[in-house]
Motif scaffolding. Structure first.
Motif, PDB file in Angstrom:
ATOM      1  N   VAL A   1     -28.422  -1.832  14.416  1.00 11.73           N
ATOM      2  CA  VAL A   1     -27.374  -1.150  13.647  1.00 11.73           C
ATOM      3  C   VAL A   1     -26.929  -2.027  12.474  1.00 11.73           C
ATOM      4  O   VAL A   1     -26.768  -1.536  11.348  1.00 11.73           O
TER       5      VAL A   1
ATOM      6  N   VAL B   1     -20.882  -3.981  17.985  1.00 10.46           N
ATOM      7  CA  VAL B   1     -21.862  -3.001  18.443  1.00 10.46           C
ATOM      8  C   VAL B   1     -22.729  -3.677  19.495  1.00 10.46           C
ATOM      9  O   VAL B   1     -23.307  -4.735  19.249  1.00 10.46           O
TER      10      VAL B   1
ATOM     11  N   LEU C   1     -23.055   7.213  23.125  1.00 11.02           N
ATOM     12  CA  LEU C   1     -22.190   6.274  22.432  1.00 11.02           C
ATOM     13  C   LEU C   1     -20.786   6.302  23.016  1.00 11.02           C
ATOM     14  O   LEU C   1     -20.226   7.367  23.263  1.00 11.02           O
TER      15      LEU C   1
ATOM     16  N   ARG D   1     -16.903   4.650  22.237  1.00 10.92           N
ATOM     17  CA  ARG D   1     -16.057   3.926  21.282  1.00 10.92           C
ATOM     18  C   ARG D   1     -14.845   3.406  22.042  1.00 10.92           C
ATOM     19  O   ARG D   1     -14.136   4.164  22.690  1.00 10.92           O
TER      20      ARG D   1
ATOM     21  N   TYR E   1     -18.351  -0.386  19.727  1.00 12.43           N
ATOM     22  CA  TYR E   1     -19.270   0.725  19.949  1.00 12.43           C
ATOM     23  C   TYR E   1     -20.304   0.251  20.959  1.00 12.43           C
ATOM     24  O   TYR E   1     -21.035  -0.705  20.694  1.00 12.43           O
TER      25      TYR E   1
ATOM     26  N   ILE F   1     -23.541   1.386  23.278  1.00  7.80           N
ATOM     27  CA  ILE F   1     -24.595   2.389  23.380  1.00  7.80           C
ATOM     28  C   ILE F   1     -25.291   2.201  24.725  1.00  7.80           C
ATOM     29  O   ILE F   1     -25.770   1.099  25.036  1.00  7.80           O
TER      30      ILE F   1
ATOM     31  N   ILE G   1     -29.731   6.754  17.771  1.00  5.72           N
ATOM     32  CA  ILE G   1     -28.305   6.570  17.461  1.00  5.72           C
ATOM     33  C   ILE G   1     -28.085   5.570  16.325  1.00  5.72           C
ATOM     34  O   ILE G   1     -26.997   5.521  15.738  1.00  5.72           O
TER      35      ILE G   1
ATOM     36  N   LEU H   1     -24.864   5.957  13.756  1.00  7.10           N
ATOM     37  CA  LEU H   1     -23.823   4.969  14.029  1.00  7.10           C
ATOM     38  C   LEU H   1     -23.597   4.077  12.810  1.00  7.10           C
ATOM     39  O   LEU H   1     -22.450   3.748  12.481  1.00  7.10           O
TER      40      LEU H   1
ATOM     41  N   ARG I   1     -21.441   6.040  10.561  1.00  6.10           N
ATOM     42  CA  ARG I   1     -20.073   6.125  11.101  1.00  6.10           C
ATOM     43  C   ARG I   1     -19.304   4.828  10.863  1.00  6.10           C
ATOM     44  O   ARG I   1     -18.127   4.843  10.481  1.00  6.10           O
ATOM     45  N   ILE I   2     -19.979   3.689  11.064  1.00  2.00           N
ATOM     46  CA  ILE I   2     -19.324   2.399  10.853  1.00  2.00           C
ATOM     47  C   ILE I   2     -19.008   2.197   9.372  1.00  2.00           C
ATOM     48  O   ILE I   2     -17.914   1.734   9.024  1.00  2.00           O
TER      49      ILE I   2
ATOM     50  N   GLU J   1     -15.965   4.123   8.700  1.00  4.00           N
ATOM     51  CA  GLU J   1     -14.782   3.502   9.304  1.00  4.00           C
ATOM     52  C   GLU J   1     -14.327   2.287   8.495  1.00  4.00           C
ATOM     53  O   GLU J   1     -13.133   2.083   8.293  1.00  4.00           O
TER      54      GLU J   1
END
Length: 167
Positions: free
Chosen positions: A26, A68, A81, A83, A125, A127, A145, A149, A152-153, A156
């Motif tokens: 990731v 992560v 996933l 959180r 996060y 997984i 994922i 992900l 998404r990060i 964020e």
């Protein structure tokens, strides 16, 4: 935008134990993505083997730390996933996923709290993994994922910087 905001995105794991390398994958995807869409200034992409002392060193003084990591869950759903967010000094979570490392994030959080070295905000996060045997490459459900992900990060991080700038 607050130029003093410091964000640490930390991939935890071991790329030579199949799905345990998902945290590193990731972070690698975020680094690739940043070539075209740079992350906000003050964002560090970091790797860690999961040792609590190293984790604490990487996230101390951060306004936001995003970790992560691969996780074991029973029953497991590889690629699912979770959180988790630090709430009152404890990691709040749903489900039964735990770190794939011996001591785990909970131990690092507890030690950091005792040493007054927690980041301003901590998000984890986790997984769920399918295979942590020796070897390289992620299983198909875990590999699937990585891209969503990373996106998404990145979102964020951008939201955190935007909210820090409006304070």
């Amino acid at each position: 935008m607050n130029l003093t905001t410091r964000i640490a995105v930390i991939g935890v794991g071991n790329e030579f134990r199949h799905d345990d390398g998902v945290g590193w994958a990731v972070v690698a995807r975020l680094a690739e993505r940043a070539e075209e869409w740079p992350l906000p200034s003050g964002t560090a992409l970091l790797l860690c083997d999961g040792d609590p002392a190293r984790l604490i060193t990487l996230w101390e003084d951060a306004d936001l730390a995003i970790v992560v990591d691969a996780a074991h869950a029973h029953p497991g759903h590889p690629g699912r996933l979770h959180r988790l967010e630090l709430d009152g000094g404890q990691l709040s979570q749903t489900g039964s996923a735990t770190s794939s490392h011996g001591l785990g994030l909970g131990d690092a959080v507890e030690l950091a709290r005792e040493l007054n070295r927690l980041p301003g905000q901590l998000v984890v996060y986790a997984i769920e993994e399918a295979d942590s045997s020796l070897g390289t490459g992620l299983s198909a459900p875990v590999a699937a994922i990585v891209e969503p992900l990373a996106e998404r990060i990145a979102e964020e991080v951008a939201l955190h910087v935007g909210s820090a700038g409006s304070r």
